[in-house]
Every structure is written in structure tokens, then in C-alpha cells.
Design a protein around this motif. Sequence first.
Motif, PDB file in Angstrom:
ATOM      1  N   UNK A   1       0.805  -1.212   0.000  1.00  0.00           N
ATOM      2  CA  UNK A   1       0.000   0.000   0.000  1.00  0.00           C
ATOM      3  C   UNK A   1       0.839   1.263   0.000  1.00  0.00           C
ATOM      4  N   UNK A   2       0.181   2.374  -0.271  1.00  0.00           N
ATOM      5  CA  UNK A   2       0.890   3.643  -0.276  1.00  0.00           C
ATOM      6  C   UNK A   2       0.587   4.413   1.000  1.00  0.00           C
ATOM      7  N   UNK A   3       1.521   5.281   1.365  1.00  0.00           N
ATOM      8  CA  UNK A   3       1.376   6.111   2.559  1.00  0.00           C
ATOM      9  C   UNK A   3       2.293   7.311   2.433  1.00  0.00           C
ATOM     10  N   UNK A   4       2.012   8.323   3.246  1.00  0.00           N
ATOM     11  CA  UNK A   4       2.861   9.507   3.319  1.00  0.00           C
ATOM     12  C   UNK A   4       3.397   9.616   4.738  1.00  0.00           C
ATOM     13  N   UNK A   5       4.677   9.965   4.846  1.00  0.00           N
ATOM     14  CA  UNK A   5       5.315  10.104   6.144  1.00  0.00           C
ATOM     15  C   UNK A   5       6.042  11.437   6.171  1.00  0.00           C
ATOM     16  N   UNK A   6       5.772  12.232   7.207  1.00  0.00           N
ATOM     17  CA  UNK A   6       6.442  13.515   7.369  1.00  0.00           C
ATOM     18  C   UNK A   6       7.739  13.344   8.140  1.00  0.00           C
ATOM     19  N   UNK A   7       8.775  14.045   7.699  1.00  0.00           N
ATOM     20  CA  UNK A   7      10.033  14.086   8.425  1.00  0.00           C
ATOM     21  C   UNK A   7       9.968  15.151   9.501  1.00  0.00           C
ATOM     22  N   UNK A   8      10.964  15.188  10.346  1.00  0.00           N
ATOM     23  CA  UNK A   8      11.035  16.236  11.362  1.00  0.00           C
ATOM     24  C   UNK A   8      11.337  17.567  10.692  1.00  0.00           C
ATOM     25  N   UNK A   9      11.120  18.633  11.434  1.00  0.00           N
ATOM     26  CA  UNK A   9      11.475  19.971  10.965  1.00  0.00           C
ATOM     27  C   UNK A   9      12.949  20.177  11.306  1.00  0.00           C
ATOM     28  N   UNK A  10      13.752  20.436  10.293  1.00  0.00           N
ATOM     29  CA  UNK A  10      15.186  20.668  10.495  1.00  0.00           C
ATOM     30  C   UNK A  10      15.433  22.178  10.500  1.00  0.00           C
ATOM     31  N   UNK A  11      16.139  22.648  11.499  1.00  0.00           N
ATOM     32  CA  UNK A  11      16.469  24.072  11.588  1.00  0.00           C
ATOM     33  C   UNK A  11      17.807  24.320  10.903  1.00  0.00           C
ATOM     34  N   UNK A  12      17.844  25.348  10.061  1.00  0.00           N
ATOM     35  CA  UNK A  12      19.088  25.761   9.416  1.00  0.00           C
ATOM     36  C   UNK A  12      19.286  27.242   9.720  1.00  0.00           C
ATOM     37  N   UNK A  13      20.464  27.786   9.463  1.00  0.00           N
ATOM     38  CA  UNK A  13      20.673  29.216   9.693  1.00  0.00           C
ATOM     39  C   UNK A  13      19.758  30.100   8.839  1.00  0.00           C
TER      40      UNK A  13
ATOM     41  N   UNK B   1      21.399  19.929   3.658  1.00  0.00           N
ATOM     42  CA  UNK B   1      21.557  19.250   4.946  1.00  0.00           C
ATOM     43  C   UNK B   1      20.215  19.089   5.661  1.00  0.00           C
ATOM     44  N   UNK B   2      19.401  20.152   5.668  1.00  0.00           N
ATOM     45  CA  UNK B   2      18.090  20.082   6.296  1.00  0.00           C
ATOM     46  C   UNK B   2      17.180  19.091   5.590  1.00  0.00           C
ATOM     47  N   UNK B   3      17.240  19.063   4.269  1.00  0.00           N
ATOM     48  CA  UNK B   3      16.438  18.151   3.448  1.00  0.00           C
ATOM     49  C   UNK B   3      16.803  16.704   3.786  1.00  0.00           C
ATOM     50  N   UNK B   4      18.104  16.411   3.814  1.00  0.00           N
ATOM     51  CA  UNK B   4      18.551  15.046   4.133  1.00  0.00           C
ATOM     52  C   UNK B   4      18.147  14.649   5.548  1.00  0.00           C
ATOM     53  N   UNK B   5      18.284  15.575   6.493  1.00  0.00           N
ATOM     54  CA  UNK B   5      17.938  15.280   7.885  1.00  0.00           C
ATOM     55  C   UNK B   5      16.445  14.960   8.017  1.00  0.00           C
ATOM     56  N   UNK B   6      15.587  15.775   7.409  1.00  0.00           N
ATOM     57  CA  UNK B   6      14.152  15.545   7.474  1.00  0.00           C
ATOM     58  C   UNK B   6      13.768  14.265   6.735  1.00  0.00           C
ATOM     59  N   UNK B   7      14.379  14.032   5.587  1.00  0.00           N
ATOM     60  CA  UNK B   7      14.110  12.818   4.813  1.00  0.00           C
ATOM     61  C   UNK B   7      14.501  11.574   5.598  1.00  0.00           C
ATOM     62  N   UNK B   8      15.668  11.586   6.238  1.00  0.00           N
ATOM     63  CA  UNK B   8      16.097  10.422   7.012  1.00  0.00           C
ATOM     64  C   UNK B   8      15.146  10.178   8.179  1.00  0.00           C
TER      65      UNK B   8
END
Length: 153
Positions: free
Chosen positions: A62-74, A138-145
Amino acid sequence: MRKPTALAATAAAATVLMLSWGAGARDGHPPSLGPAVAAPVVPGGTSATRRPAPAPAPAAGGSRQVDGTVARTPYGLVQVRVDLVGTHIQDVIAVRLTDSTGTSVRISASAAPILRREAVAAQSAQIDAVSGATYTSDGYRQSLQAALDAAHL
């Protein structure tokens, strides 16, 4: 002649950002990221944030959507949502991108499609940073992981 070209490019970048940021909007309101989470800054300009709730287990294939965390950047916050079919990354949507200045908006808007394409091709968060968009990458990778961890992948 140069001013209309610059204006058109700025308008296009703003449109891309608004479309990607508002992907989860309902009733004309931007998506809520929940309460702000204060977290210490860690080396590399990002900070640790709370873990997302575990994603529900999908039906077989099945399909699903999963949200990553919010990553803070400068330069602002970054958050992605992963569309999964079984264990396959179907798509990655930028829910929120850096937005502290016009320059960071423009950089994030141009980096997001590249990061998305790389993540789908790699089927993981192990992707290269986009040149000139290191903090966004970096923020994108962190949230994706974090999203992939929540999905138990």
C-alpha cells in the motif's frame, strides 16, 4: 530589458516555493507544523528536533505519506514528506524550505527539484548536497532520514 527578465525569474521562483510549501495546505491555509520545538544547534548548522510519530504500517504494497522532522538551518526551517508505495520512495515533497531572505528562497526553490530527483533515484537519504545550497541540502537530508526512520525503512 534585464529588469523584466529578473522580475520574471523572481516570480517563477516564488511560485515554485509557494506551490511546494503549500502542497499540504487545506482550505487555503498553510499546513501546520505543530508547536515550535526549541532544540540545541548541532555542528553543521542544523538542530535536533522531536521525532515524528511512527507511521502507520501500510497494507501489503500500500501507499502512505510520512512527514520528516522539521530541520532548523541558519536560513530557516526545512521539512519534507515522503510518498511511499510499500518500501519504495515514490516521491519527496518539500513541505517547508528555508525562507529567511529572498536569496535563501531562490536557492531553496532551485535546489528542491534536484534534491527530490536524487532522493527518488537513490531510494534513500544518502544524497549529495546541491552546490550553493548546503544548508538546504543538509536540512532536506535530515528531514528525509527522519521520515524514512519513522516509516521503519
